[in-house]
Design an enzyme around this catalytic site. Structure first.
Site, PDB file in Angstrom:
ATOM      1  N   PRO A   1      -9.245   1.254 -14.412  1.00 56.14           N
ATOM      2  CA  PRO A   1      -8.509   1.429 -13.016  1.00 56.14           C
ATOM      3  C   PRO A   1      -9.282   0.981 -11.833  1.00 56.14           C
ATOM      4  O   PRO A   1     -10.440   0.999 -11.892  1.00 56.14           O
ATOM      5  CB  PRO A   1      -8.314   2.818 -12.787  1.00 56.14           C
ATOM      6  CG  PRO A   1      -8.406   3.335 -14.275  1.00 56.14           C
ATOM      7  CD  PRO A   1      -9.510   2.602 -15.021  1.00 56.14           C
ATOM      8  N   CYS A   2      -8.568   0.115 -11.015  1.00 56.61           N
ATOM      9  CA  CYS A   2      -9.258  -0.395  -9.658  1.00 56.61           C
ATOM     10  C   CYS A   2      -8.714   0.208  -8.592  1.00 56.61           C
ATOM     11  O   CYS A   2      -9.094  -0.230  -7.548  1.00 56.61           O
ATOM     12  CB  CYS A   2      -8.942  -2.039  -9.943  1.00 56.61           C
ATOM     13  SG  CYS A   2      -7.292  -2.171 -10.008  1.00 56.61           S
ATOM     14  N   GLN A   3      -7.595   1.227  -8.645  1.00 57.22           N
ATOM     15  CA  GLN A   3      -7.168   1.712  -7.397  1.00 57.22           C
ATOM     16  C   GLN A   3      -8.178   2.167  -6.446  1.00 57.22           C
ATOM     17  O   GLN A   3      -7.903   1.994  -5.095  1.00 57.22           O
ATOM     18  CB  GLN A   3      -6.159   2.907  -7.711  1.00 57.22           C
ATOM     19  CG  GLN A   3      -5.131   2.814  -8.586  1.00 57.22           C
ATOM     20  CD  GLN A   3      -5.219   2.910 -10.232  1.00 57.22           C
ATOM     21  OE1 GLN A   3      -6.494   2.661 -10.611  1.00 57.22           O
ATOM     22  NE2 GLN A   3      -4.149   3.288 -10.807  1.00 57.22           N
ATOM     23  N   ASP A   4      -9.384   2.722  -6.756  1.00 56.26           N
ATOM     24  CA  ASP A   4     -10.397   3.276  -5.886  1.00 56.26           C
ATOM     25  C   ASP A   4     -10.891   2.144  -4.994  1.00 56.26           C
ATOM     26  O   ASP A   4     -11.623   2.525  -4.204  1.00 56.26           O
ATOM     27  CB  ASP A   4     -11.117   4.176  -6.542  1.00 56.26           C
ATOM     28  CG  ASP A   4     -10.460   5.629  -7.245  1.00 56.26           C
ATOM     29  OD1 ASP A   4      -9.521   5.920  -6.651  1.00 56.26           O
ATOM     30  OD2 ASP A   4     -10.853   5.611  -8.512  1.00 56.26           O
ATOM     31  N   PHE A   5     -11.031   1.060  -5.671  1.00 53.49           N
ATOM     32  CA  PHE A   5     -11.552  -0.062  -5.024  1.00 53.49           C
ATOM     33  C   PHE A   5     -10.622  -0.838  -3.756  1.00 53.49           C
ATOM     34  O   PHE A   5     -10.836  -1.641  -3.107  1.00 53.49           O
ATOM     35  CB  PHE A   5     -12.049  -1.297  -5.880  1.00 53.49           C
ATOM     36  CG  PHE A   5     -13.068  -0.599  -6.894  1.00 53.49           C
ATOM     37  CD1 PHE A   5     -14.151  -0.157  -6.396  1.00 53.49           C
ATOM     38  CD2 PHE A   5     -12.824  -0.810  -8.286  1.00 53.49           C
ATOM     39  CE1 PHE A   5     -15.148   0.247  -7.246  1.00 53.49           C
ATOM     40  CE2 PHE A   5     -13.805  -0.374  -9.242  1.00 53.49           C
ATOM     41  CZ  PHE A   5     -15.147   0.096  -8.812  1.00 53.49           C
TER      42      PHE A   5
END
Ligand SMILES: C[S@@+](CC[C@H](N)C(=O)[O-])C[C@H]1O[C@@H](n2cnc3c(N)ncnc32)[C@H](O)[C@@H]1O
Length: 113
Positions: free
Chosen positions: A74-78
């Site tokens: 998951p890349c949402q937090d970047f």
């Protein structure tokens, strides 16, 4: 040509597997790891598999040589438009799950090519 033995981490609906198929690369999926029920259901329907949900957290390395790891954590937090919680190791954010893949590679005796 020998089949490329693949481990799919964060496998979702298997878009990367589809790319391997489109490229006509002979392959065998050794394992597929995905936590979301709906993704697993779609993946199984698309590829005729029967996987259950499971998490990369605590995942034990298969007892088989892996040639290729496919990883899409998951890349949402970047994301610049998200909450920018980041991916610091052990921070508990979704994006910090990428360190599970690093752990899994470290635990493999025979490293993927
Ligand atoms: C960026 S998407 C990957 C998409 C994938 N490449 C595809 O083709 O659909 C990240 C995926 O990681 C999954 N995921 C999140 N936490 C997970 C965990 N702890 N263990 C396994 N998968 C997880 C999500 O459900 C999501 O499908």
């Amino acid at each position: 040509m020998n089949k490329v033995k693949i481990l799919e981490l964060f496998g979702g609906i298997g878009a990367i597997r589809k790319a391997i198929i489109n490229l006509k690369i002979p392959y065998e999926v050794v394992d597929y790891v995905e936590i979301d029920k709906a993704c697993v259901k779609s993946y199984n329907a698309l590829y005729g598999e029967d996987y259950k949900t499971k998490s990369v957290v605590g995942y034990k390395v298969p007892n088989e040589k892996i040639d290729l790891i496919m990883h899409g954590s998951p890349c949402q937090d970047f994301s610049r438009i998200g909450k920018k919680q980041g991916g610091v190791k052990n921070s508990g954010t979704r994006s910090s799950l990428l360190f599970e893949t690093i752990r899994i590679i470290k635990e493999m005796k025979d490293k993927p090519k």
